[in-house]
Design an enzyme around this catalytic site. Structure first.
Site, short mmCIF file in Angstrom:
data_model
loop_
_atom_site.label_atom_id
_atom_site.label_comp_id
_atom_site.label_asym_id
_atom_site.label_seq_id
_atom_site.Cartn_x
_atom_site.Cartn_y
_atom_site.Cartn_z
N SER A 1 0.87 -1.19 0.00
CA SER A 1 0.00 0.00 0.00
C SER A 1 0.90 1.22 0.00
O SER A 1 2.07 1.14 0.36
CB SER A 1 -0.87 0.03 1.25
N ASP A 2 0.39 2.36 -0.39
CA ASP A 2 1.14 3.60 -0.17
C ASP A 2 0.95 3.99 1.29
O ASP A 2 0.14 3.43 2.04
CB ASP A 2 0.71 4.70 -1.14
N HIS A 3 1.71 4.98 1.68
CA HIS A 3 1.82 5.41 3.08
C HIS A 3 0.45 5.69 3.72
O HIS A 3 -0.23 6.65 3.34
CB HIS A 3 2.65 6.69 3.09
#
Ligand code: BGC
Length: 764
Positions: A285-287
């Site tokens: 996932s992104d941040h």
């Protein structure tokens, strides 16, 4: 995906003695061996240990190191990012030895355009149109990244973008699908080589899947709504090219795609990525993106968000540990299946295997005795290569009366807030590069001139006089310095400096933080403080050369009118100043071409090369009211895609086609003769565009299909031939079938996208 010939398996001694003894594995058995190893390991893992593998931890103030160390020992961490020294990484990896199954962590970092040695920003790399130069930059990035003990880079970033308001334009390769796809492949192959576990390689994690660059209004993180044919035709190919090249990881975008956030988008992450494209690596996932599902309004709470992300196909959870918190309960309550977790864990273990970490958890780390005493030691840099690559990325936009190159004599006034800024020349996402090691334009000019000429320097203006913008840019790290003097005092000083000189070189544009994540602009002009300075410099009557530093296309109409020459330098990295001086003084003949259209006005956005014609196209030769145009501005860009000048001149002959017809099995060749008609040797980029004149859906007026960068001596001619096959003419039709349709095609060849020769053929 990866060739592996020598394997020793350390941790699996307890798992499979037979495998541990095996030294040579023939390619056909490699996959099998990997699967057996992973399955046996999985059998030994508790549910908590499995969920721990999905946790991608970010080191930061909100997660102190002692707590992370304890979590590693408890088997609650799968990988880590934001730690960049061998000492730190080894300390973390040592903790693994106290965990029950001793499953090594992998270490990732955003190495986007260099690790210690910083290369030009990605948009600049794209402007080189030089695949060898880009490959060199990525190979060195991989080498330096591995030398710091890391295993993965969150790169390449291949989001197509046609909106320069978006700050992350700087981080991608621009507007064009073909160019970006070529670069995606080169970057992945150069990072990973044949084997990402090799001592000088790392695994590539392509991002941000999908369509992150198409956010509405150019506003970061914003939603995307797009037709499927356009998505597959224009935006998806670069991700697919990276995956076809073997990228081990995919980072999931923060945005929603047609209403469904990428992070919970089963169609994107499973149907397309896994089933259609056969991706078998890890998705991250992104941040904080899993928690973001609540804010997107598709999950009621974090628990539901974790469930949705896992089920959609997000394997690792970056930063917010939603999986650690909620998966056990979700499993207990039957809301997710054991298999959902196992699939994700298998992918994580799979990339760890490919990184060689099961064979040696200290892979890329080596013994402590080999640690560099100084991580930023000069000897760790690759300056010559950085300069070589940076030179190729510079684009000459204007050069009236051969103002450039400058003579190495007389007096040069160097003015501007970016002329001597070590931080800015490196650009954003400059990884572990140290600003104090970068060469500014001022230093580069001094290096080039020695005692042959005089350089006088004045800062002339602040980046901006808008205090609110400075505050914003400095809100996480103080990267914009403000000179406390009044704007007029600074301008007066600069004008005095200019008056003493034969020529003025003004280094103006954006600070690096203005072209970064969370740095969208509604106005993409050079800030007013710098324009006031330019106006005063122009009034001195001295020849005015603009060296532009910026991470996005800017609106430069006024600057184009008042200047004698303009050199686009992006943010050119550690050796930027030397590379820029090479071009200013003619030691290198500029050869870069724009990877993105430069608009005249922000109101023209989106403006890009491969547009559709409309039913009422504007004809500049016969301007008419009821055509597709703005009435308050000339149609068309200030500088088109593919544009860039040289200190020499080139001519392009008419196109010769090997045939006027092409069948589905044949190859047609389109050739031109390119001649260097000037007095200097130089390189240019010969560009091939194609138009499908009549098709079942409207097709672009011109699509880039190939290019070739050629170096020619004065007077030298070269025949440049591009093969065209039926495959090159395919597109996604309304049923998303990748087809070609018989009929007429136009072929265009030129040295930019607008000034082209034309021919036609029939696809049978
Ligand atoms: C960015 C990613 C980056 C990640 C980790 C996010 O905010 O969107 O591109 O890889 O942070 O630094």
């Amino acid at each position: 995906m990866i060739k592996r010939y020598f394997l020793g398996v350390m941790i699996c001694l307890a798992v499979s003695p037979a495998i541990a003894e095996q030294q040579y594995v023939a390619p056909q058995y490699q996959l099998k061996e990997k699967q057996i190893f992973i399955e046996k390991l999985m059998q030994q893992m508790t549910m908590e240990e499995k969920i721990g593998q999905l946790n991608l931890v970010s080191i930061g103030s909100d997660y102190p190191k002692p707590a992370i160390m304890a979590a590693i020992r408890d088997g609650k961490v799968g990988a880590m990012f934001n730690t960049v020294t061998k000492v730190d990484i080894r300390r973390m990896q040592d903790q693994v030895q106290y965990s029950r199954l001793k499953i090594p962590l992998f270490y990732a970092y955003d190495v986007v355009h260099g690790q210690r040695t910083v290369f030009p920003i990605s948009l600049g790399l794209a402007a080189s149109w030089d695949m060898d130069a880009v490959a060199l930059s990525a190979r060195i990035s991989a080498k330096e990244t591995a030398a710091d003990g890391l295993n993965m880079t969150f790169s390449p970033m291949v989001d197509i973008t046609r909106d320069p308001r978006w700050g992350r334009v700087s981080e991608g390769f621009g507007e064009d699908t073909y160019l970006t796809s070529r670069l995606a492949k080169v970057m992945v192959e150069s990072y990973q080589g044949d084997d990402p576990s090799a001592p000088d390689r790392v695994m590539a994690n392509v991002k941000h899947y999908a369509l992150y660059g198409a956010g509405e209004g150019g506003r970061d993180y914003n939603s995307v709504d797009m037709s499927l044919p356009k998505m597959f035709q224009d935006y998806m190919p670069p991700y697919q090219a990276a995956i076809d090249a073997g990228a081990g990881g995919v980072m999931v975008a923060l945005n929603a795609v047609n209403g469904i956030p990428a992070t919970s988008n089963t169609w994107l992450l499973t149907d397309v990525l896994r089933q259609q494209w056969k991706f078998n690596g890890v998705t991250v996932s992104d941040h904080g993106a899993i928690g973001g599902l609540v804010k997107h309004g598709v999950a009621e709470n974090d628990r539901q968000a974790a469930m949705m992300a896992l089920k959609a196909g997000v394997n690792m959870d970056m930063y917010d540990n939603m999986y650690g918190k909620y998966l056990p309960g979700l499993l207990k309550d039957g809301l997710i299946k054991q298999q959902d977790i196992d699939t994700a864990v298998r992918n994580v273990l799979g990339v760890k295997w490919d990184m060689g970490l099961f064979a040696d958890p200290y892979r890329h780390l080596g013994p402590a005795s080999t640690d560099p005493v100084d991580t930023n030691a000069e000897s760790r840099l690759h300056r010559a290569e950085a300069r070589e690559v940076a030179r190729t990325s510079l684009v000459l936009l204007k050069n009236d009366h051969n103002t450039l190159p400058l003579a190495k004599s007389g007096t040069i006034a160097l003015i501007g807030p970016l002329a001597d800024s070590q931080r800015d020349v490196m650009g954003s996402w400059s990884a572990a590069g140290a600003a104090k090691q970068s060469v500014t334009v001022y230093q580069g000019i001094k290096n080039a001139l020695g005692t042959q000429a005089t350089v006088l320097y004045s800062v002339g203006a602040n980046i901006t006089d808008d205090a609110a913008i400075v505050k914003y840019l400095n809100s996480y790290d103080k990267s914009v310095e403000v000179d406390p003097r009044s704007p007029q005092a600074m301008i007066d000083e600069a004008v005095n400096t200019a008056k003493k000189a034969d020529v003025v070189v003004a280094v103006v544009g954006e600070s690096q933080g203005m072209a970064h994540e969370a740095s969208s602009r509604s106005d993409i002009s050079i800030p007013q403080s710098q324009r006031d300075l330019l106006k005063a410099l122009k009034a001195t009557g001295k020849p005015l050369v603009l060296v532009l530093m910026n991470g996005r296309p800017l609106t430069l109409g006024w600057e184009n009118d008042i200047s004698d020459a303009m050199l686009e330098t992006w943010f050119s990295g550690t050796e930027g100043g030397n590379a820029i001086a090479d071009v200013l003084f003619g030691d290198y003949n500029p050869s870069g071409k724009l990877p993105m259209t430069f608009p005249r006005s922000v109101g023209q956005i989106p403006i890009y090369n491969s547009v559709l014609n409309t039913g009422r196209p504007f004809n500049p030769q016969k301007p008419d009211k009821y055509t597709s145009r703005y009435f308050d501005i000339t149609n068309g860009p200030l500088f088109p895609f593919g544009y860039g000048l040289s200190y020499t001149d080139f001519s392009v002959s008419d196109i010769t086609l090997s045939s006027t017809t092409l069948d589905s099995k044949g190859t047609l060749t389109a050739s031109v003769t390119v001649t260097n008609t000037g007095k200097r040797s130089g390189a240019t980029v010969v560009q091939l565009y194609v138009q499908d004149v009549v098709a079942s859906i409207s097709r672009p007026v011109k699509e880039l299909k190939n290019f070739s960068k050629v170096m020619l001596q004065p007077g030298e001619q070269r025949v440049i031939s591009f093969p065209i096959t039926e495959q090159d003419l395919r597109f996604y039709n309304e049923n998303l079938k990748w087809v070609s349709e018989a009929g007429k095609f136009n072929v265009f060849i030129g040295l930019d996208s607008q000034n082209v020769k034309r021919q036609s053929f029939l696809l049978l």
